[in-house]
Motif scaffolding. Structure first.
Motif, PDB file in Angstrom:
ATOM      1  N   THR A   1      -6.348  -6.573  11.883  1.00  0.00           N
ATOM      2  CA  THR A   1      -7.583  -6.005  11.352  1.00  0.00           C
ATOM      3  C   THR A   1      -8.760  -6.931  11.642  1.00  0.00           C
ATOM      4  OG1 THR A   1      -7.290  -7.080   9.208  1.00  0.00           O
ATOM      5  CG2 THR A   1      -6.281  -4.887   9.501  1.00  0.00           C
ATOM      6  N   VAL A   2      -9.944  -6.485  11.223  1.00  0.00           N
ATOM      7  CA  VAL A   2     -11.178  -7.262  11.399  1.00  0.00           C
ATOM      8  C   VAL A   2     -11.035  -8.640  10.755  1.00  0.00           C
ATOM      9  CG1 VAL A   2     -13.594  -7.375  10.684  1.00  0.00           C
ATOM     10  CG2 VAL A   2     -12.677  -5.251  11.646  1.00  0.00           C
ATOM     11  N   ALA A   3     -10.294  -8.710   9.659  1.00  0.00           N
ATOM     12  CA  ALA A   3     -10.148  -9.981   8.945  1.00  0.00           C
ATOM     13  C   ALA A   3      -9.591 -11.092   9.828  1.00  0.00           C
ATOM     14  CB  ALA A   3      -9.260  -9.793   7.720  1.00  0.00           C
ATOM     15  N   HIS A   4      -8.831 -10.721  10.893  1.00  0.00           N
ATOM     16  CA  HIS A   4      -8.256 -11.731  11.777  1.00  0.00           C
ATOM     17  C   HIS A   4      -9.308 -12.410  12.644  1.00  0.00           C
ATOM     18  CE1 HIS A   4      -4.604  -9.328  10.876  1.00  0.00           C
ATOM     19  NE2 HIS A   4      -3.987 -10.473  11.017  1.00  0.00           N
ATOM     20  N   LEU A   5     -10.437 -11.748  12.896  1.00  0.00           N
ATOM     21  CA  LEU A   5     -11.423 -12.279  13.855  1.00  0.00           C
ATOM     22  C   LEU A   5     -12.826 -12.450  13.283  1.00  0.00           C
ATOM     23  CD1 LEU A   5     -10.516 -10.210  17.069  1.00  0.00           C
ATOM     24  CD2 LEU A   5      -9.775 -12.515  16.475  1.00  0.00           C
ATOM     25  N   ILE A   6     -13.076 -12.009  12.057  1.00  0.00           N
ATOM     26  CA  ILE A   6     -14.427 -12.023  11.500  1.00  0.00           C
ATOM     27  C   ILE A   6     -14.992 -13.447  11.426  1.00  0.00           C
ATOM     28  CG2 ILE A   6     -13.631 -12.191   9.113  1.00  0.00           C
ATOM     29  CD1 ILE A   6     -15.927 -10.343   8.338  1.00  0.00           C
ATOM     30  N   LYS A   7     -16.290 -13.559  11.684  1.00  0.00           N
ATOM     31  CA  LYS A   7     -16.985 -14.844  11.603  1.00  0.00           C
ATOM     32  C   LYS A   7     -18.132 -14.727  10.606  1.00  0.00           C
ATOM     33  CE  LYS A   7     -15.950 -16.158  16.374  1.00  0.00           C
ATOM     34  NZ  LYS A   7     -16.538 -16.486  17.703  1.00  0.00           N
ATOM     35  N   PRO A   8     -18.437 -15.798   9.874  1.00  0.00           N
ATOM     36  CA  PRO A   8     -19.521 -15.728   8.875  1.00  0.00           C
ATOM     37  C   PRO A   8     -20.891 -15.615   9.541  1.00  0.00           C
ATOM     38  CG  PRO A   8     -18.695 -17.975   9.076  1.00  0.00           C
ATOM     39  CD  PRO A   8     -17.774 -17.119   9.887  1.00  0.00           C
ATOM     40  N   ASN A   9     -21.828 -14.968   8.841  1.00  0.00           N
ATOM     41  CA  ASN A   9     -23.207 -14.873   9.323  1.00  0.00           C
ATOM     42  C   ASN A   9     -23.969 -16.126   8.882  1.00  0.00           C
ATOM     43  OD1 ASN A   9     -22.882 -12.261  10.416  1.00  0.00           O
ATOM     44  ND2 ASN A   9     -23.172 -11.357   8.386  1.00  0.00           N
ATOM     45  N   ARG A  10     -24.294 -16.997   9.829  1.00  0.00           N
ATOM     46  CA  ARG A  10     -24.988 -18.242   9.480  1.00  0.00           C
ATOM     47  C   ARG A  10     -26.501 -18.095   9.625  1.00  0.00           C
ATOM     48  NH1 ARG A  10     -21.097 -21.730   8.551  1.00  0.00           N
ATOM     49  NH2 ARG A  10     -19.094 -21.574   9.664  1.00  0.00           N
ATOM     50  N   VAL A  11     -26.946 -17.181  10.460  1.00  0.00           N
ATOM     51  CA  VAL A  11     -28.385 -16.946  10.623  1.00  0.00           C
ATOM     52  C   VAL A  11     -28.631 -15.447  10.665  1.00  0.00           C
ATOM     53  CG1 VAL A  11     -28.905 -19.111  11.799  1.00  0.00           C
ATOM     54  CG2 VAL A  11     -28.143 -17.143  13.131  1.00  0.00           C
TER      55      VAL A  11
ATOM     56  N   HIS B   1     -19.658   1.625   8.539  1.00  0.00           N
ATOM     57  CA  HIS B   1     -19.188   0.922   7.343  1.00  0.00           C
ATOM     58  C   HIS B   1     -17.761   0.424   7.566  1.00  0.00           C
ATOM     59  CE1 HIS B   1     -22.753   2.087   5.105  1.00  0.00           C
ATOM     60  NE2 HIS B   1     -22.573   3.342   5.529  1.00  0.00           N
ATOM     61  N   TYR B   2     -17.644  -0.658   8.340  1.00  0.00           N
ATOM     62  CA  TYR B   2     -16.352  -1.273   8.582  1.00  0.00           C
ATOM     63  C   TYR B   2     -16.177  -2.479   7.676  1.00  0.00           C
ATOM     64  CZ  TYR B   2     -16.083   1.585  12.810  1.00  0.00           C
ATOM     65  OH  TYR B   2     -16.027   2.638  13.686  1.00  0.00           O
ATOM     66  N   THR B   3     -14.979  -2.649   7.174  1.00  0.00           N
ATOM     67  CA  THR B   3     -14.660  -3.740   6.260  1.00  0.00           C
ATOM     68  C   THR B   3     -13.647  -4.676   6.920  1.00  0.00           C
ATOM     69  OG1 THR B   3     -12.744  -2.676   5.230  1.00  0.00           O
ATOM     70  CG2 THR B   3     -14.930  -2.070   4.385  1.00  0.00           C
ATOM     71  N   PRO B   4     -13.314  -5.799   6.282  1.00  0.00           N
ATOM     72  CA  PRO B   4     -12.293  -6.688   6.850  1.00  0.00           C
ATOM     73  C   PRO B   4     -10.934  -6.007   7.031  1.00  0.00           C
ATOM     74  CG  PRO B   4     -13.571  -7.878   5.211  1.00  0.00           C
ATOM     75  CD  PRO B   4     -14.012  -6.444   5.133  1.00  0.00           C
ATOM     76  N   GLU B   5     -10.668  -4.903   6.311  1.00  0.00           N
ATOM     77  CA  GLU B   5      -9.393  -4.199   6.430  1.00  0.00           C
ATOM     78  C   GLU B   5      -9.364  -3.184   7.575  1.00  0.00           C
ATOM     79  OE1 GLU B   5     -10.991  -4.513   3.373  1.00  0.00           O
ATOM     80  OE2 GLU B   5      -9.761  -6.318   3.053  1.00  0.00           O
ATOM     81  N   THR B   6     -10.499  -2.958   8.234  1.00  0.00           N
ATOM     82  CA  THR B   6     -10.558  -1.989   9.325  1.00  0.00           C
ATOM     83  C   THR B   6      -9.723  -2.469  10.513  1.00  0.00           C
ATOM     84  OG1 THR B   6     -12.793  -1.310   8.681  1.00  0.00           O
ATOM     85  CG2 THR B   6     -12.087  -0.758  10.918  1.00  0.00           C
ATOM     86  N   PRO B   7      -8.869  -1.610  11.077  1.00  0.00           N
ATOM     87  CA  PRO B   7      -8.081  -2.023  12.246  1.00  0.00           C
ATOM     88  C   PRO B   7      -8.969  -2.414  13.419  1.00  0.00           C
ATOM     89  CG  PRO B   7      -7.205   0.015  11.314  1.00  0.00           C
ATOM     90  CD  PRO B   7      -8.522  -0.245  10.625  1.00  0.00           C
TER      91      PRO B   7
ATOM     92  N   ARG C   1     -22.552  -1.193  22.285  1.00  0.00           N
ATOM     93  CA  ARG C   1     -23.169  -2.287  21.525  1.00  0.00           C
ATOM     94  C   ARG C   1     -22.288  -3.525  21.642  1.00  0.00           C
ATOM     95  NH1 ARG C   1     -25.712   0.929  17.226  1.00  0.00           N
ATOM     96  NH2 ARG C   1     -25.763  -0.826  15.780  1.00  0.00           N
ATOM     97  N   THR C   2     -22.837  -4.677  21.270  1.00  0.00           N
ATOM     98  CA  THR C   2     -22.091  -5.926  21.396  1.00  0.00           C
ATOM     99  C   THR C   2     -21.946  -6.688  20.089  1.00  0.00           C
ATOM    100  OG1 THR C   2     -24.089  -7.191  21.945  1.00  0.00           O
ATOM    101  CG2 THR C   2     -22.875  -6.190  23.781  1.00  0.00           C
ATOM    102  N   PHE C   3     -22.612  -6.220  19.013  1.00  0.00           N
ATOM    103  CA  PHE C   3     -22.629  -6.967  17.753  1.00  0.00           C
ATOM    104  C   PHE C   3     -22.421  -5.998  16.596  1.00  0.00           C
ATOM    105  CE2 PHE C   3     -24.907  -8.613  14.028  1.00  0.00           C
ATOM    106  CZ  PHE C   3     -24.338  -9.876  13.889  1.00  0.00           C
ATOM    107  N   LEU C   4     -21.605  -6.414  15.613  1.00  0.00           N
ATOM    108  CA  LEU C   4     -21.301  -5.542  14.484  1.00  0.00           C
ATOM    109  C   LEU C   4     -21.209  -6.354  13.192  1.00  0.00           C
ATOM    110  CD1 LEU C   4     -20.359  -2.782  13.320  1.00  0.00           C
ATOM    111  CD2 LEU C   4     -18.024  -3.496  13.876  1.00  0.00           C
ATOM    112  N   PRO C   5     -22.077  -6.074  12.210  1.00  0.00           N
ATOM    113  CA  PRO C   5     -21.941  -6.732  10.903  1.00  0.00           C
ATOM    114  C   PRO C   5     -20.822  -6.068  10.091  1.00  0.00           C
ATOM    115  CG  PRO C   5     -23.824  -5.254  10.873  1.00  0.00           C
ATOM    116  CD  PRO C   5     -23.274  -5.219  12.275  1.00  0.00           C
ATOM    117  N   ILE C   6     -20.141  -6.862   9.293  1.00  0.00           N
ATOM    118  CA  ILE C   6     -19.042  -6.370   8.462  1.00  0.00           C
ATOM    119  C   ILE C   6     -19.462  -6.471   6.995  1.00  0.00           C
ATOM    120  CG2 ILE C   6     -16.610  -6.616   7.874  1.00  0.00           C
ATOM    121  CD1 ILE C   6     -17.175  -5.826  10.797  1.00  0.00           C
ATOM    122  N   VAL C   7     -19.242  -5.373   6.264  1.00  0.00           N
ATOM    123  CA  VAL C   7     -19.691  -5.293   4.874  1.00  0.00           C
ATOM    124  C   VAL C   7     -18.501  -4.963   3.989  1.00  0.00           C
ATOM    125  CG1 VAL C   7     -21.217  -4.101   3.257  1.00  0.00           C
ATOM    126  CG2 VAL C   7     -21.992  -4.537   5.592  1.00  0.00           C
TER     127      VAL C   7
END
Length: 453
Positions: free
Chosen positions: A34-44, A103-109, A122-128
């Protein structure tokens, strides 16, 4: 005809296995990545009132491809580096930002996110999560994952994706059926026409499997070489009809300057359980279904899988370069007479100058009685140790407006038990269509039997 889509009501998670799962939730194998395996924090990030110049400075300084646009604690859009090139530096971010955010979450495949990147470019996606931003993902984060999981030639996922999908469905209390396909004589095909033509055949097969299945209930993958697999939430009977239909579609593939038929063997296993299983190992269940389906596929090819070293008597012959059989079974007449709640079906078949008669009597149900009459007509030419019985005979509606008759037979010969599926388009004569569907199901084994007569 569109492939059949039949899905029973799926039980809720609360209704099934609640107590059993809590006992072994710590021991379950990991499910689909899922997204949780690759998600990175938003620093800026940037605000809608910031300028394009500010956004570009942040992107370049932090070597990023995109930024979330925050208004207070909410993500209201995104900006990407390529999108801002050529835009006046004084332009507010609010005038150029992307406002459509899924509306993708960390649990989204991850597979779902990959499809979104592909469709939107697109190349960028925020996770909520729960209305709050928790990080982001870029298409470049997914590239290694996609490379491991997808076959670049056919565009299909590899077997690990099917396996993860199956584990996920089983863990939610759903039942799955696995269909395994193997192209016939594909090695000889490649030697004769070359790998470029062979690769085109694989792409055509993949396209058929994808176009004729439903992504809401089915997943298609390339298993390896000339093998494909489908996992589905359809009932076992419907999966068999789907496999038979897909084999016909594959047989209709036409390649310029190629006169060798393109055929496929298949097997399928799965369906409803008769009772709940506890402490089940989902991965082992999926692997077992694939193994059983592949063994059934081998039987259809005429290859004997070993069972404790014993050799089995097979119902199918190897699918060498097909040619029309010298001896064919033709339907002469089919009749159905009803008296109250009872009825009698009578079928006459012809093999050259020999006529075979079959009769079946019983409850007034046209489809099963006609099918039984056909089987009774064939029994004199069948091997004595062979048992052939009817599992199901039914109608479905095709896209052309015509009904399609489908039959499922059980072939039992010694240790071999295999389901055979056949279908026929119904135009005016329902009874004749049922008889044709039975002969269609028996097409391969009857060819071998007729050659021995």
């Amino acid at each position: 005809m569109q492939a059949l889509t039949v899905l029973e009501g799926l039980p809720s998670l609360a209704e099934r296995r609640t107590d059993a799962r809590s006992a072994y939730s710590q021991e379950r194998e990991p499910l689909m990545r899922t997204v949780a395996h690759l998600i990175k924090p938003n620093r800026v990030w940037v605000h809608p009132d910031h300028t394009v110049e500010t956004a570009l400075i942040l992107l370049r300084g932090h070597q990023l491809t995109g930024l979330p646009v925050y208004d207070g604690q909410q993500v209201v859009g995104t900006v990407e580096y390529a999108q801002l090139l050529g835009v006046s530096p004084e332009t507010p971010v609010s005038e150029v930002m992307y406002r459509e955010i899924p509306h993708y979450t960390p649990e989204t495949p991850l597979r779902t996110v990959a499809e979104w990147f592909l469709n939107t470019r697109r190349t960028f996606l925020p996770i909520v999560q729960e209305g709050k931003p928790v990080g982001s993902l870029t298409v470049f984060d997914l590239l290694p994952e996609i490379g491991r999981s997808y076959d670049p030639m056919t565009g299909l996922p590899w077997s690990d994706t099917l396996r993860e999908w199956g584990i996920e469905q089983l863990s939610q209390g759903r039942e799955i059926t696995v269909i395994f396909f193997d192209l016939d004589n594909f090695g000889a095909f490649n030697k004769r026409y070359g790998h470029l033509v062979g690769d085109e055949v694989l792409r055509r097969v993949a396209r058929i499997l994808v176009e004729e299945t439903n992504p809401e209930t089915d997943i298609v993958c390339r298993w390896g070489g000339d093998e494909f697999a489908i996992a589905t939430l359809r009932r076992r009977e419907e999966a068999g009809l789907l496999a038979h239909y897909l084999s016909r579609q594959i047989a209709s593939i036409q390649i310029p300057d190629v006169d060798m038929p393109i055929t496929v063997s298949y097997g399928y296993q799965g369906g409803k359980r008769t009772r709940e299983r506890e402490q089940v190992h989902y991965a082992a269940t999926v692997d077992n279904l694939v193994n059983l389906a592949s063994q059934e596929c081998m039987l259809m090819k005429g290859i004997t899988p070993a069972r404790g070293g014993a050799q089995l008597t097979l119902p199918m012959q190897a699918a060498v370069e097909p040619r029309p059989p010298e001896r064919r079974i033709r339907i002469q007449t089919v009749s159905y007479e009803r008296e109250g709640r009872r009825a009698k079906a009578r079928v006459y078949l012809q093999i050259e100058n020999r006529v075979l008669e079959g009769v079946a009597e019983g409850e007034a149900r046209l489809h099963p009685l006609i099918a039984e009459a056909v089987l009774n007509a064939l029994r004199p030419i069948l091997p004595p140790n062979l048992t052939l019985s009817l599992i199901n005979a039914s109608e479905t509606q095709g896209e052309t407006g015509h009904a399609v008759v489908n039959v499922i037979l059980l072939w039992e010969n010694g240790e071999v038990r295999q389901e055979l599926v056949g279908s026929a388009l119904m135009r005016d004569d329902v009874a004749r269509a049922v008889a044709a569907a039975v002969l269609d199901a028996l097409n391969r084994p009857l060819t071998r039997i007729l050659e021995s007569l």
